[in-house]
Design a protein around this motif. Structure first.
Motif, PDB file in Angstrom:
ATOM      1  N   HIS A 178      23.057  20.178  24.222  1.00  0.00           N
ATOM      2  CA  HIS A 178      23.695  19.699  22.990  1.00  0.00           C
ATOM      3  C   HIS A 178      23.858  18.191  22.980  1.00  0.00           C
ATOM      4  O   HIS A 178      24.706  17.644  22.282  1.00  0.00           O
ATOM      5  CB  HIS A 178      25.033  20.413  22.779  1.00  0.00           C
ATOM      6  CG  HIS A 178      24.895  21.899  22.807  1.00  0.00           C
ATOM      7  ND1 HIS A 178      25.166  22.647  23.924  1.00  0.00           N
ATOM      8  CD2 HIS A 178      24.442  22.769  21.872  1.00  0.00           C
ATOM      9  CE1 HIS A 178      24.911  23.923  23.675  1.00  0.00           C
ATOM     10  NE2 HIS A 178      24.471  24.022  22.439  1.00  0.00           N
ATOM     11  N   ARG A 211       7.518  28.257  20.696  1.00  0.00           N
ATOM     12  CA  ARG A 211       8.582  28.444  21.683  1.00  0.00           C
ATOM     13  C   ARG A 211       9.892  28.885  21.024  1.00  0.00           C
ATOM     14  O   ARG A 211      10.729  29.524  21.640  1.00  0.00           O
ATOM     15  CB  ARG A 211       8.804  27.141  22.467  1.00  0.00           C
ATOM     16  CG  ARG A 211       9.624  27.290  23.740  1.00  0.00           C
ATOM     17  CD  ARG A 211      10.240  25.967  24.146  1.00  0.00           C
ATOM     18  NE  ARG A 211      11.276  25.566  23.214  1.00  0.00           N
ATOM     19  CZ  ARG A 211      12.574  25.871  23.330  1.00  0.00           C
ATOM     20  NH1 ARG A 211      12.998  26.526  24.361  1.00  0.00           N
ATOM     21  NH2 ARG A 211      13.446  25.491  22.415  1.00  0.00           N
ATOM     22  N   ARG A 267      16.515  36.021  18.835  1.00  0.00           N
ATOM     23  CA  ARG A 267      17.055  34.717  19.215  1.00  0.00           C
ATOM     24  C   ARG A 267      18.348  34.446  18.446  1.00  0.00           C
ATOM     25  O   ARG A 267      18.607  35.041  17.408  1.00  0.00           O
ATOM     26  CB  ARG A 267      16.026  33.619  18.974  1.00  0.00           C
ATOM     27  CG  ARG A 267      14.757  33.884  19.781  1.00  0.00           C
ATOM     28  CD  ARG A 267      14.129  32.647  20.277  1.00  0.00           C
ATOM     29  NE  ARG A 267      14.919  31.969  21.276  1.00  0.00           N
ATOM     30  CZ  ARG A 267      14.595  30.790  21.804  1.00  0.00           C
ATOM     31  NH1 ARG A 267      13.519  30.169  21.416  1.00  0.00           N
ATOM     32  NH2 ARG A 267      15.339  30.234  22.730  1.00  0.00           N
ATOM     33  N   ARG A 300      21.089  29.100  17.136  1.00  0.00           N
ATOM     34  CA  ARG A 300      20.620  27.733  17.424  1.00  0.00           C
ATOM     35  C   ARG A 300      19.215  27.496  16.870  1.00  0.00           C
ATOM     36  O   ARG A 300      18.906  26.413  16.358  1.00  0.00           O
ATOM     37  CB  ARG A 300      20.633  27.488  18.945  1.00  0.00           C
ATOM     38  CG  ARG A 300      20.113  26.105  19.379  1.00  0.00           C
ATOM     39  CD  ARG A 300      21.105  25.001  19.048  1.00  0.00           C
ATOM     40  NE  ARG A 300      20.610  23.688  19.378  1.00  0.00           N
ATOM     41  CZ  ARG A 300      20.770  23.080  20.547  1.00  0.00           C
ATOM     42  NH1 ARG A 300      21.431  23.701  21.526  1.00  0.00           N
ATOM     43  NH2 ARG A 300      20.307  21.864  20.753  1.00  0.00           N
ATOM     44  N   MET A 301      18.375  28.519  16.981  1.00  0.00           N
ATOM     45  CA  MET A 301      16.990  28.341  16.532  1.00  0.00           C
ATOM     46  C   MET A 301      16.894  28.166  15.019  1.00  0.00           C
ATOM     47  O   MET A 301      15.883  27.705  14.508  1.00  0.00           O
ATOM     48  CB  MET A 301      16.119  29.508  17.012  1.00  0.00           C
ATOM     49  CG  MET A 301      15.879  29.499  18.515  1.00  0.00           C
ATOM     50  SD  MET A 301      15.179  27.951  19.144  1.00  0.00           S
ATOM     51  CE  MET A 301      16.581  27.181  19.920  1.00  0.00           C
ATOM     52  N   HIS A 304      24.853  33.370  34.947  1.00  0.00           N
ATOM     53  CA  HIS A 304      24.537  32.007  34.528  1.00  0.00           C
ATOM     54  C   HIS A 304      24.716  31.047  35.702  1.00  0.00           C
ATOM     55  O   HIS A 304      25.228  31.429  36.754  1.00  0.00           O
ATOM     56  CB  HIS A 304      25.473  31.564  33.404  1.00  0.00           C
ATOM     57  CG  HIS A 304      24.832  31.673  32.051  1.00  0.00           C
ATOM     58  ND1 HIS A 304      23.805  30.857  31.674  1.00  0.00           N
ATOM     59  CD2 HIS A 304      25.079  32.497  31.006  1.00  0.00           C
ATOM     60  CE1 HIS A 304      23.444  31.186  30.447  1.00  0.00           C
ATOM     61  NE2 HIS A 304      24.190  32.174  30.022  1.00  0.00           N
ATOM     62  N   SER A 341      20.792  25.114  30.568  1.00  0.00           N
ATOM     63  CA  SER A 341      20.328  25.843  29.385  1.00  0.00           C
ATOM     64  C   SER A 341      18.803  25.814  29.280  1.00  0.00           C
ATOM     65  O   SER A 341      18.155  24.820  29.612  1.00  0.00           O
ATOM     66  CB  SER A 341      20.912  25.204  28.125  1.00  0.00           C
ATOM     67  OG  SER A 341      20.213  25.652  26.982  1.00  0.00           O
ATOM     68  N   ALA A 342      18.275  26.912  28.770  1.00  0.00           N
ATOM     69  CA  ALA A 342      16.827  27.023  28.572  1.00  0.00           C
ATOM     70  C   ALA A 342      16.314  26.083  27.474  1.00  0.00           C
ATOM     71  O   ALA A 342      15.118  26.001  27.222  1.00  0.00           O
ATOM     72  CB  ALA A 342      16.458  28.455  28.247  1.00  0.00           C
ATOM     73  N   ARG A 343      17.210  25.371  26.853  1.00  0.00           N
ATOM     74  CA  ARG A 343      16.792  24.370  25.872  1.00  0.00           C
ATOM     75  C   ARG A 343      15.848  23.346  26.524  1.00  0.00           C
ATOM     76  O   ARG A 343      14.971  22.790  25.869  1.00  0.00           O
ATOM     77  CB  ARG A 343      18.046  23.672  25.320  1.00  0.00           C
ATOM     78  CG  ARG A 343      17.769  22.534  24.396  1.00  0.00           C
ATOM     79  CD  ARG A 343      17.954  22.944  22.945  1.00  0.00           C
ATOM     80  NE  ARG A 343      17.386  21.976  22.044  1.00  0.00           N
ATOM     81  CZ  ARG A 343      16.345  22.210  21.241  1.00  0.00           C
ATOM     82  NH1 ARG A 343      15.765  23.384  21.205  1.00  0.00           N
ATOM     83  NH2 ARG A 343      15.876  21.288  20.450  1.00  0.00           N
ATOM     84  N   ARG A 386      27.718  31.097  22.041  1.00  0.00           N
ATOM     85  CA  ARG A 386      26.544  31.367  21.198  1.00  0.00           C
ATOM     86  C   ARG A 386      25.302  31.426  22.085  1.00  0.00           C
ATOM     87  O   ARG A 386      25.103  30.570  22.941  1.00  0.00           O
ATOM     88  CB  ARG A 386      26.382  30.239  20.177  1.00  0.00           C
ATOM     89  CG  ARG A 386      25.176  30.433  19.281  1.00  0.00           C
ATOM     90  CD  ARG A 386      24.984  29.272  18.362  1.00  0.00           C
ATOM     91  NE  ARG A 386      24.657  28.060  19.087  1.00  0.00           N
ATOM     92  CZ  ARG A 386      24.673  26.840  18.547  1.00  0.00           C
ATOM     93  NH1 ARG A 386      24.995  26.671  17.304  1.00  0.00           N
ATOM     94  NH2 ARG A 386      24.362  25.796  19.267  1.00  0.00           N
ATOM     95  N   SER A 387      24.481  32.437  21.881  1.00  0.00           N
ATOM     96  CA  SER A 387      23.309  32.583  22.748  1.00  0.00           C
ATOM     97  C   SER A 387      22.263  33.460  22.075  1.00  0.00           C
ATOM     98  O   SER A 387      22.456  33.920  20.952  1.00  0.00           O
ATOM     99  CB  SER A 387      23.745  33.203  24.080  1.00  0.00           C
ATOM    100  OG  SER A 387      22.670  33.224  24.967  1.00  0.00           O
ATOM    101  N   ASP A 388      21.184  33.702  22.794  1.00  0.00           N
ATOM    102  CA  ASP A 388      20.168  34.640  22.307  1.00  0.00           C
ATOM    103  C   ASP A 388      20.504  36.041  22.813  1.00  0.00           C
ATOM    104  O   ASP A 388      21.187  36.193  23.826  1.00  0.00           O
ATOM    105  CB  ASP A 388      18.790  34.250  22.862  1.00  0.00           C
ATOM    106  CG  ASP A 388      18.391  32.835  22.491  1.00  0.00           C
ATOM    107  OD1 ASP A 388      18.672  32.432  21.358  1.00  0.00           O
ATOM    108  OD2 ASP A 388      17.783  32.153  23.326  1.00  0.00           O
TER     109      ASP A 388
END
Ligand code: EPS
Length: 403
Positions: free
Chosen positions: A11, A40, A46, A49-50, A108, A130-132, A345-347
């Motif tokens: 973020h 991606r 998901r 965020r996406m 995590h 994060s996978a970001r 918040r997540s997938d």
């Protein structure tokens, strides 16, 4: 040698990457690069965020008039969500009223992160783990893919299973049996998989998977799955049996395992081969159209740490996303009391994205080995070296053994 570095918090203002070691004069197709960024972000399951992000990579250096200069290529991927995190992610000292995160989520990097880095706020672990971060990897590896394409190397992927839902006919069997459609290239798999919301190759399976994801969502739960990445057109001879850290399969395993939440990687028939007789496991050598090849490809395109010239077949397993809306047990670190893990918040599912990222990681590793073998400061020089090797390969074998 090529290398890349990524920087950026999930973020924070942006992600950045610096890619180094590719030859000059390589034409960069920015649309192709941004297509990979978009892929991606895809997939049913998901999180929100996406919907906020439309990832694009802006090239800041290393490219002029559409071609690489041989200097480092730096890229910037802005986080649109940054605007909502200005206070929580300030570079300058903390503003009043920002609460610390004190409940680690099982699975995590929360607890290991604060333990290792001596943090008093779990947010400090969450951001970089994060996978970001994989958005920057995909940008970097797109340069590798563009480079490999110059030599006919093509990479694709598909999702094999999500939540234990497998297809009736697994395309992996065709890969192992070397029973492939005419002119098949790796990217064909992605073209087909991208049409599916969960990147599978079978319609019936897609429906069953979506039902299972809906069930997971309803329960506040998450799912993982398995995927394949496949590279075609890889020449014989990348990697070596000489050194443990220069074996192609070992390095591919490392790069796929480095993707967030990946817990297992195998090459070719992998774990299955451990249950078979040798005669059922190995690939018989044949002469086809004047070229030495194999009847089958259970080895997944690698023998003795060296590419065989057949498709490289990599399988990976991703664990379920660790953030649960119906949380499991954890400990509140302020009070050291038992508590439900924190929601964030997540997938619900990110296996389709993981498969896309695996294409990138596979491409990167192949480009690394390719450049070690063929070198070159300009793409023209690399091509000369490559052509010289591949054109003479079989005539050399013949000559050596006919004496
Ligand atoms: C991701 C961005 C993240 C997550 C996901 C991947 O955004 P946010 O945390 O703001 O919702 O959607 O990250 C994870 C699942 C994770 O475990 O870190 C992305 O851009 O891929």
């Amino acid at each position: 040698m090529i290398r890349f570095l990524t920087a950026g918090e999930s973020h924070g203002k942006a992600l950045t990457t610096i890619v180094e070691g590719f030859p000059s004069n390589l034409k960069i197709d920015i649309d192709f690069l941004n297509l990979q960024m978009k892929r991606r972000q895809s997939g049913y399951g998901r999180g929100l965020r996406m919907k906020i992000e439309t990832d694009t990579a802006e090239i800041l250096s290393g490219v002029r008039f559409g071609k690489t200069l041989g200097s480092p290529v730096s890229m910037l991927i802005k986080n649109k969500d940054w605007d909502n995190w200005l206070d929580k992610m300030r570079i300058e000292s903390k503003s009043a009223g920002i609460e610390k995160i004190t409940i680690p989520r099982p699975g995590h990097a929360d607890l290991v992160g604060i333990s290792k880095y001596n943090f008093d706020d779990i947010r400090n672990s969450i951001e970089r783990s994060s996978a970001r971060e994989t958005a920057a990897r995909v940008a970097a590896a797109s340069i590798a893919r563009i480079f490999l394409a110059q030599f006919g190397i093509s990479i694709g992927s598909f999702v094999e299973s999500i939540g234990g839902v497998y297809p009736d006919n697994n395309f992996a069997e065709n890969l192992f049996n070397n029973d492939l459609p005419k002119n098949f290239v790796g990217w064909n798999l992605s073209e087909k998989a991208d049409k599916s919301d969960v990147r599978v190759l079978e319609l019936k399976q897609e429906k069953k998977i979506i039902d299972k994801i809906k069930l997971a969502k309803k329960k506040g739960d998450t799912l993982g799955g398995t995927f394949y990445a496949v590279a075609t057109g890889v020449p014989v001879g990348l990697g070596t049996f000489v050194h443990y850290d220069k074996k192609l399969d070992a390095e591919i395993a490392q790069s796929i395992m480095s993707i967030n939440a990946v817990k297992a990687v195998s090459i070719g028939t992998g774990f299955q081969s451990a249950e078979k007789f040798g005669s059922e496991s190995h690939d018989e050598i044949i002469l086809k159209n004047g070229i030495l090849t194999r009847k089958t490809n259970r080895a997944g395109g690698i023998e003795g740490g060296i590419s065989t010239g057949l498709p490289i077949i990599v399988r990976g397993a991703m664990k379920p996303i660790a953030t649960l809306m119906s949380p499991i047990e954890s400990v509140e670190l302020k009070t050291m009391r038992k508590i439900d893990a924190r929601r964030e918040r997540s997938d619900f599912v990110a296996v389709p994205a993981c498969a896309v990222i695996s294409e990138s990681m596979l491409a990167w590793t192949l480009a690394e080995f390719f450049i070690v073998k063929f070198g070159g400061d300009s793409i023209e020089e690399t091509k000369d070296n490559f052509n010289n090797y591949t054109k003479k390969l079989y005539s050399r074998i013949k000559k050596n053994f006919s004496k």
